[in-house]
Every structure is written in structure tokens, then in C-alpha cells.
Design a protein around this motif. Structure first.
Motif, PDB file in Angstrom:
ATOM      1  N   SER A 206      10.641 -19.502 -11.531  1.00 35.64           N
ATOM      2  CA  SER A 206       9.379 -19.866 -11.526  1.00 35.64           C
ATOM      3  C   SER A 206       9.057 -20.833 -12.738  1.00 35.64           C
ATOM      4  O   SER A 206       7.927 -21.378 -12.354  1.00 35.64           O
ATOM      5  N   GLY A 207       9.900 -21.591 -13.281  1.00 32.57           N
ATOM      6  CA  GLY A 207       9.670 -22.503 -14.365  1.00 32.57           C
ATOM      7  C   GLY A 207       9.409 -21.921 -15.812  1.00 32.57           C
ATOM      8  O   GLY A 207       9.165 -22.654 -16.713  1.00 32.57           O
ATOM      9  N   GLY A 208       9.586 -20.640 -15.861  1.00 28.23           N
ATOM     10  CA  GLY A 208       9.420 -19.926 -17.216  1.00 28.23           C
ATOM     11  C   GLY A 208      10.542 -19.773 -17.872  1.00 28.23           C
ATOM     12  O   GLY A 208      11.800 -20.173 -17.353  1.00 28.23           O
ATOM     13  N   VAL A 209      10.730 -19.143 -19.240  1.00 31.14           N
ATOM     14  CA  VAL A 209      11.929 -19.214 -19.911  1.00 31.14           C
ATOM     15  C   VAL A 209      12.840 -18.392 -19.147  1.00 31.14           C
ATOM     16  O   VAL A 209      14.113 -18.787 -19.178  1.00 31.14           O
ATOM     17  N   ASP A 210      12.503 -17.092 -18.713  1.00 27.50           N
ATOM     18  CA  ASP A 210      13.477 -16.129 -18.408  1.00 27.50           C
ATOM     19  C   ASP A 210      14.436 -16.773 -17.263  1.00 27.50           C
ATOM     20  O   ASP A 210      15.694 -16.727 -17.132  1.00 27.50           O
ATOM     21  N   SER A 211      13.567 -17.047 -15.974  1.00 28.00           N
ATOM     22  CA  SER A 211      14.232 -17.217 -14.720  1.00 28.00           C
ATOM     23  C   SER A 211      15.000 -18.714 -15.024  1.00 28.00           C
ATOM     24  O   SER A 211      16.208 -19.046 -14.452  1.00 28.00           O
ATOM     25  N   SER A 212      14.430 -19.539 -16.095  1.00 26.54           N
ATOM     26  CA  SER A 212      15.296 -20.967 -16.113  1.00 26.54           C
ATOM     27  C   SER A 212      16.561 -20.482 -16.799  1.00 26.54           C
ATOM     28  O   SER A 212      17.493 -21.461 -16.502  1.00 26.54           O
ATOM     29  N   ALA A 213      16.391 -19.873 -17.776  1.00 22.27           N
ATOM     30  CA  ALA A 213      17.671 -19.376 -18.441  1.00 22.27           C
ATOM     31  C   ALA A 213      18.777 -18.740 -17.361  1.00 22.27           C
ATOM     32  O   ALA A 213      19.769 -19.075 -17.627  1.00 22.27           O
ATOM     33  N   ILE A 214      18.377 -18.000 -16.822  1.00 19.65           N
ATOM     34  CA  ILE A 214      19.371 -17.474 -15.735  1.00 19.65           C
ATOM     35  C   ILE A 214      19.902 -18.622 -14.790  1.00 19.65           C
ATOM     36  O   ILE A 214      21.174 -18.566 -14.390  1.00 19.65           O
ATOM     37  N   VAL A 215      19.290 -19.614 -14.304  1.00 17.42           N
ATOM     38  CA  VAL A 215      19.694 -20.693 -13.441  1.00 17.42           C
ATOM     39  C   VAL A 215      20.802 -21.611 -14.234  1.00 17.42           C
ATOM     40  O   VAL A 215      21.470 -21.982 -13.924  1.00 17.42           O
ATOM     41  N   ALA A 216      20.030 -21.776 -15.532  1.00 13.99           N
ATOM     42  CA  ALA A 216      21.055 -22.587 -16.304  1.00 13.99           C
ATOM     43  C   ALA A 216      22.385 -22.095 -16.580  1.00 13.99           C
ATOM     44  O   ALA A 216      23.407 -22.656 -16.379  1.00 13.99           O
ATOM     45  N   MET A 217      22.424 -20.628 -16.694  1.00 13.65           N
ATOM     46  CA  MET A 217      23.666 -19.949 -16.782  1.00 13.65           C
ATOM     47  C   MET A 217      24.236 -20.179 -15.545  1.00 13.65           C
ATOM     48  O   MET A 217      25.704 -20.296 -15.363  1.00 13.65           O
ATOM     49  N   MET A 218      23.877 -20.092 -14.385  1.00 13.03           N
ATOM     50  CA  MET A 218      24.352 -19.867 -13.155  1.00 13.03           C
ATOM     51  C   MET A 218      25.116 -21.262 -12.607  1.00 13.03           C
ATOM     52  O   MET A 218      26.044 -21.285 -12.346  1.00 13.03           O
ATOM     53  N   ALA A 219      24.342 -22.354 -13.205  1.00 13.11           N
ATOM     54  CA  ALA A 219      24.620 -23.637 -12.890  1.00 13.11           C
ATOM     55  C   ALA A 219      26.075 -23.992 -13.523  1.00 13.11           C
ATOM     56  O   ALA A 219      26.888 -24.710 -13.076  1.00 13.11           O
ATOM     57  N   GLY A 220      26.344 -23.361 -14.720  1.00 15.14           N
ATOM     58  CA  GLY A 220      27.773 -23.567 -15.260  1.00 15.14           C
ATOM     59  C   GLY A 220      28.692 -22.979 -14.743  1.00 15.14           C
ATOM     60  O   GLY A 220      29.837 -23.047 -15.306  1.00 15.14           O
ATOM     61  N   LEU A 221      28.588 -21.751 -14.116  1.00 18.50           N
ATOM     62  CA  LEU A 221      29.544 -21.038 -13.453  1.00 18.50           C
ATOM     63  C   LEU A 221      29.807 -21.118 -12.036  1.00 18.50           C
ATOM     64  O   LEU A 221      30.890 -21.078 -11.537  1.00 18.50           O
ATOM     65  N   ASN A 222      28.639 -21.707 -11.457  1.00 16.65           N
ATOM     66  CA  ASN A 222      28.833 -21.921  -9.814  1.00 16.65           C
ATOM     67  C   ASN A 222      29.700 -23.034  -9.404  1.00 16.65           C
ATOM     68  O   ASN A 222      29.540 -23.942 -10.201  1.00 16.65           O
ATOM     69  N   LYS A 223      30.445 -22.958  -8.612  1.00 17.56           N
ATOM     70  CA  LYS A 223      31.277 -24.215  -8.212  1.00 17.56           C
ATOM     71  C   LYS A 223      30.451 -25.128  -7.530  1.00 17.56           C
ATOM     72  O   LYS A 223      30.650 -26.256  -7.714  1.00 17.56           O
ATOM     73  N   GLY A 224      29.388 -24.615  -6.688  1.00 15.53           N
ATOM     74  CA  GLY A 224      28.442 -25.547  -5.982  1.00 15.53           C
ATOM     75  C   GLY A 224      27.059 -25.383  -6.573  1.00 15.53           C
ATOM     76  O   GLY A 224      26.950 -24.810  -7.472  1.00 15.53           O
ATOM     77  N   PRO A 225      26.087 -26.334  -6.027  1.00 15.93           N
ATOM     78  CA  PRO A 225      24.917 -26.180  -6.553  1.00 15.93           C
ATOM     79  C   PRO A 225      24.125 -24.724  -6.232  1.00 15.93           C
ATOM     80  O   PRO A 225      24.391 -23.975  -5.543  1.00 15.93           O
ATOM     81  N   VAL A 226      23.344 -24.144  -7.085  1.00 13.22           N
ATOM     82  CA  VAL A 226      22.679 -23.196  -7.246  1.00 13.22           C
ATOM     83  C   VAL A 226      21.450 -23.116  -6.294  1.00 13.22           C
ATOM     84  O   VAL A 226      20.601 -24.146  -6.210  1.00 13.22           O
TER      85      VAL A 226
END
Length: 647
Positions: free
Chosen positions: A268-288
Motif C-alpha cells: 500500500s505504501g504504508g509502514v506495515d506492508s512496506s516492512a513486509i516487502v523489505a523483509m521478503m526482498a532480502g529472503l527471495n531469490k528473485g524479485p518480489v
């Protein structure tokens, strides 16, 4: 992620009609369009609709143990199923599938009712153990997955993921519970464990129910097996808290990334969803894979911030623009929720789930951040009021602020600083009463005007505040902010937020996972000091500080927008005529619940622009849609069988 249904005869002998069970199961086809099946034996029937996520080739339900003496149906995901499989295999159990469902069967065999204490995930499930002649149902820690149940007049127990599955039984009385109506017009939803119907219930989060053949099942009460602890940690520095928070957040996210189907995230661009995406990006092999919706009205649009995070983490981002006048879902929403539900953000939530399903089958969400870290504006307001309460005894506050609350005009039109009536009214009350007053969609004095004299008599003095009083009395903490967070986790979180996401996502056969509501993460966060969550009028203090290396200040510290729609203008514009027709529908008035003169007054004042009654009018409009959808137009008065007498 699925839909489950079932039926149980406590006498253990009744032969159920297969066609009735199939019909019950098919009411939830949308929850699991991949496949479905039913199972019957004397006294027991299970049905299941499947949305395949893990072990696509196997894992069909109902699922049995080796000798078919134990059978289960399950909705959700068990994130620690691999660890449990290893543990149970070491104990001698044999697995025929790679599915998380089978861990539930063997966990029951090993630990019985305590099996739920070994599960990490989101779940609602039922188990029939023929050898023990025991029927067991349970719901996850925080109520991510729903479970409704009822006892039919002949004592038969029925359950389902959604209320509509229970309503497939014509024997189930469709008698509206007056206390549920009072609660709906206070909260905007019917809080657990009640439903809008007198004889149907929701199993509350963190509760289970055990029924035995031969026992008086209707006397059995749900049993709580988990609660938010709010147990303080040993002292830590702020830096230590920040570092451990990120470690635990990353671990919660990682535990929820397993799937054999396309997976992504809401952004959404809010803190919570952005935090989840930031963590996923560091764990995913490819783009989220990320998705968001934009509104064609800048006042409601956050898509610029979502795009900023997507560019930072180089995600595969999809954004679609939704017309701000996307108001054509009223009747559809009434059908999805099965009971009155007044959160208008259900409309954009439905649309973002629709968009996500075009590319993924599983989406991670940021829900739960505000409850965990005191992120709502109402948390700040409540703590400000509590500070005033702490300086003055109730014996002085009640008459002084009670008088000011009555004397001060209701000024919806004025700048917020001059809208003090609600604050004065809240200060005249204690913490749970004041918090209830602050979060009510319609405060006591408005509900008193909305309801007819006859319906108020039906309530026999019952007030919706009793829900919050009960939770406050049971809170495992005496810290004021923690009590408020605890109340939210028992009411607003499962009753509004998680209900909204479950119904909207399941309407599109989309699984939504919520890492911020991982129970281990919630337990740890609950033990952080309140001062680390709400500081200097800023919610989510420690969460935002911990995320500073991962997200810009534009994301972390901008004003919270929320997922809102232009409801007031809709009801004065494109929805004007349909709103009037719904609110003044003779069917609605014939229930005897409402004061027709006040309904007309709200319409007149809202359309004239002298007062904003959009929340109240929307709530009435959704109640009328519920009545139409559920064939409740036979009610002619308060004395009608449609309306139960409050006990």
C-alpha cells in the motif's frame, strides 16, 4: 487455504443426508475452487473445498490417519509443519503426504487437545476420533481463519468457515439477536463470539471446543488455549530492541514464504506492508511480486509511496487505478459477509484482492502492525484522555465532563480542534468505557435515537460496551495502553480487519498470510514496554526506528492515510437515491428496530450538508442489504419471531 464444513450428532447414531452435506459444502465453493469432497459415517459428516497451496498432488481432504480412525478437515496453513513432521516421525508416526494437514492428524493422536499448542500458523480445523468418540474443533491464536458453529434444534452440531454454510440448514432458526444488533451499530461488525443470529456463534480466537458422544453437548463451553501474554521482557536498550525486532520479523516472514504456487505481497505504501516487502526482498531469490491499487482522487491515493518502495526493492509491481466512485459492490458485500458489516474499506480491499489474484495465489499482508505497535490514532487519543483521567478522580470527572459533554454542541462541520464533545464524554468514563466511546461508529446517544422505544426495551438495558469491559477485565496486564491493545486484539482485529481480508480474499480464491500476526512475534512484541510503542504522540515508535535502515522517512514518518473511500460524498451524490430507498425500505422499518423519524432526519441533514451522517447511514444501508440477502423480510414488528428476546 480452504473452506470447511461439518456436522456431528452427539448421540453418535444419526445417518446424515449426503446431499445436504454436499449442499452445505458448495455454499463455500469460492473458498476452494480447485476440488472438494465430503465424508460420512454414522453421526459424523465432513466437507472440504480446496485451494491447493502445498503438496498439490496429494493432501486432499477430509484426511485420515493410517487406520482411518481419525479424520480431519482444515482451513489455513501450518508454517512449522516440516519441524512437526520430523518430531512426529521420530515418535513413530508415518506420513503418507507432504501436506501440513497430516501433521494435525498425528499431532492430535500424540497430544490430544493440546495439539493446538504445537501449531504455528493460521488455522481452523475439526477432528473426529472414532476410538475416543470425540469431536474437536479449534481456531488459531488470533482469529486469522474463521469458524462458525451452531446447535440445531434437535441437538445436532454444525460448523463451517462461513455463516452461509450453517444457513443452508432450514432447521437453523434465523432469529436476529438484539444484542448483536446493538453491538453492530456500535462497532460496525458483530464481535466474537456472537453472530447476528441468536442460535449461531463464532468460535473465538485461541479457543477450542470438545464434544463427546453421549455427553450433553449443548452444555459444553469453548475452552481458551492461548492468549496474548503481555509479559514484560528483561530490560533491553532501545538498540537491542530494534535489532531483535528485525531478527524476529524476518523469521516470521521467512516462515510464511513456502508455497507451490505464485506468491507475492500487498504493497500500500504504508509502514506495515512496506516492512513486509523489505523483509521478503532480502529472503527471495528473485524479485518480489507486489500489487497495489491507486485511486483517481489524490486525497485517497497512496500509490506514489507504494511505487517508491517497489522501485527501491526492484519488485515486479502491478498497480491498477480504481475509480473513487466504485460503489457498485454493496449487495455483493452483503452476500460475502453473511451478517451486517459496515467497514466501507471492504470495497477497496475487495478490489486489491481481485488485482492480486491475477498474478499470485498467495499474498503476504501487513495487517496487525497497528495492533502490535499502537499505531492507530485512537490509541494516541485514548492515552491522552487517560492522562487527564489519572489527574482527576472519577467522582469529579463524571459530573464535570459529563455536563460538558451534554452541553457542548456536536460540530462535525468544525475544525477537529473544536470537536470536543466526544472527548468530554470520554473523559467522564473509565478506560474501557472511554475507549469504547471513542471507537464506536455510533455513540450511545446516537444509538438511543436510532433505535425504536420497543427495540430498546428488548435490549433490557444491555449495552455494547459490555464486550470491551469483559475483555478489559480479562486482560493479563494493568498497563493502560496494553489493555487497549488487548481489547483491539479481541474485537477490532478479528471482527473487522481479519474478517474483511478473509472474505475479500476468499471471494477471489486468494490466500492471504499475515506475518505480523505470527503468534511468536505477537508474544514477543506484547512484552515490549508501552513507551517503546507510543512515544511523544507517535505510534509504532520502535517499529519505525528498527526499519530506518530499510525504508525512507517518507514511508516511515508521513501522516497515516488508511484505506478509505469518499463515503459522505457518495451518499450525497451517486448513492443518494439508493441510500434513501434502502434506509426507508418498509421491510427495514417493519422489523421494529428503528426510529423512522430519526432515519428521515439523518437523511435530510446529511443531504443538506448540515451534518455528516455517512457512517450511520452506511451502517443502516448494509443492515438493510443483509436483511434482503437473508430473506429476513418476514419480520413485521419487534415481537416478530425474527427478533429474539435478549436474555
Amino acid at each position: 487455504m480452504c473452506g470447511i464444513v461439518g456436522i456431528f450428532d452427539p448421540r453418535g447414531t444419526r445417518a446424515f443426508d449426503r446431499a445436504a452435506l454436499v449442499r452445505m459444502n458448495q455454499t463455500q465453493f469460492h473458498r476452494g475452487p480447485v476440488e472438494g469432497d465430503v465424508y460420512l459415517e454414522p453421526g459424523v459428516g465432513f466437507g472440504h473445498r480446496r485451494l491447493s497451496i502445498i503438496d498439490l498432488a496429494a493432501g486432499q481432504q477430509p484426511l485420515f490417519n493410517e487406520d482411518r480412525s481419525v479424520v480431519t478437515v482444515f482451513n489455513g496453513e501450518i508454517y512449522n509443519f516440516r519441524e512437526l513432521t520430523k518430531e512426529l516421525t521420530a515418535l513413530g508416526y508415518k506420513f503418507a503426504t507432504r501436506s501440513d494437514t497430516e501433521t494435525i492428524v498425528h499431532a492430535w493422536e500424540e497430544w490430544g487437545e493440546d495439539c493446538v499448542k504445537h501449531l504455528r500458523g493460521m488455522f481452523a480445523f475439526a477432528i473426529w476420533d472414532r476410538n475416543k468418540q470425540t469431536f474437536f474443533v479449534a481456531r488459531d491464536h488470533l482469529g486469522i481463519k474463521p469458524l462458525h458453529y451452531a446447535f440445531l434444534p434437535d441437538g445436532t452440531f454444525v460448523f463451517g468457515s462461513e455463516l452461509k454454510s450453517l444457513l443452508s440448514f432450514p432447521e437453523l432458526p434465523r432469529v436476529i439477536e438484539p444484542r448483536a444488533v446493538e453491538e453492530y451499530f456500535a462497532y460496525g461488525y458483530v464481535p466474537e463470539p456472537r453472530t447476528i443470529f441468536k442460535d449461531a456463534f463464532k468460535l473465538a480466537p485461541g479457543y477450542s471446543l470438545t464434544l463427546k458422544v453421549g455427553a450433553n453437548a449443548q452444555n459444553v463451553k469453548p475452552k481458551r488455549w492461548w492468549d496474548v501474554p503481555f509479559t514484560p521482557h528483561a530490560p533491553m536498550s532501545e538498540k537491542q530492541m530494534e535489532e531483535e525486532l528485525i531478527v524476529r520479523l524476518r523469521e516470521a516472514v521467512e516462515s510464511q514464504l513456502e508455497a507451490e504456487v505464485p506468491l507475492g505481497a500487498f504493497l500500500s505504501g504504508g509502514v506495515d506492508s512496506s516492512a513486509i516487502v523489505a523483509m521478503m526482498a532480502g529472503l527471495n531469490k528473485g524479485p518480489v511480486n507486489t500489487c497495489s491499487i491507486a485511486f483517481n482522487d489524490p486525497a485517497f491515493d497512496e500509490s506514489t509511496y507504494a511505487r517508491q518502495v517497489a522501485e527501491q526493492y526492484k519488485t515486479n509491481h502491478q498497480c491498477e487505478t480504481v475509480d473513487k466512485d466504485d460503489y457498485g459492490l454493496v449487495d455483493l458485500l452483503a452476500g460475502l459477509y453473511d451478517e451486517p458489516y459496515a467497514d466501507s474499506s471492504a470495497i477497496p480491499t475487495y478490489r486489491v484482492c481481485e488485482l492480486a489474484r491475477k498474478r499470485v495465489t498467495v499474498a503476504l499482508s501487513g495487517d496487525g502492525g497497528d495492533e502490535n505497535f499502537a499505531g492507530y490514532r485512537r490509541h494516541r487519543m485514548a492515552m491522552g484522555e487517560q492522562q487527564v483521567r489519572s489527574m482527576l478522580p472519577l467522582a469529579l470527572r463524571k459530573p464535570v465532563f459529563g455536563f460538558l459533554g451534554k452541553a457542548y454542541p456536536k460540530a462535525d462541520w468544525a475544525p477537529r480542534i473544536f470537536r470536543a464533545k466526544t472527548t468530554f464524554e470520554a473523559l467522564a468514563r473509565d478506560l474501557p468505557d472511554g475507549y469504547f466511546h471513542g471507537v464506536s461508529i455510533l455513540v450511545d446517544r446516537v444509538r438511543d435515537q436510532l433505535f425504536s422505544q420497543g427495540f430498546r426495551s428488548q435490549l433490557q438495558g444491555y449495552r455494547a460496551v459490555e464486550v470491551m469491559r469483559g475483555h478489559a477485565a480479562n486482560a493479563p496486564t494493568d498497563d493502560p495502553l496494553s489493555i487497549i491493545q488487548y481489547i483491539d486484539m479481541k474485537t477490532y482485529l478479528p471482527g473487522d480487519i481479519l474478517t474483511k481480508v478473509d472474505r475479500a480474499s476468499m471471494a477471489h480464491a486468494l490466500e492471504v498470510r499475515v506475518p505480523l500476526l505470527d503468534h511468536k512475534f505477537v508474544e514477543w512484541v506484547s512484552g515490549l514496554p508501552s513507551s517503546s510503542k507510543l512515544r511523544n504522540g507517535e505510534g509504532k515508535h520502535i517499529f519505525k526506528k528498527a526499519l530506518e535502515p530499510y525504508l525512507s522517512d517518507d514511508i516511515l514518518y508521513r501522516k497515516k492515510m488508511g484505506f478509505s473511500i469518499p463515503l459522505a460524498s457518495w451518499l450525497r451524490g451517486p448513492l443518494r437515491e439508493s441510500m434513501k430507498a434502502a434506509v426507508l425500505n418498509p421491510m427495514l422499518l417493519d422489523t421494529g428496530i428503528f426510529n423512522a423519524a430519526f432515519l428521515q432526519q439523518m437523511i435530510d441533514e446529511h443531504l443538506a450538508g448540515t451534518k455528516d451522517h455517512s457512517t450511520a447511514l452506511w451502517a443502516v444501508l448494509m443492515f438493510e442489504a443483509f436483511l434482503r440477502k437473508n430473506g429476513a423480510d418476514s419480520a413485521t414488528s419487534v415481537a416478530s419471531p425474527l427478533i429474539a428476546t435478549a436474555a
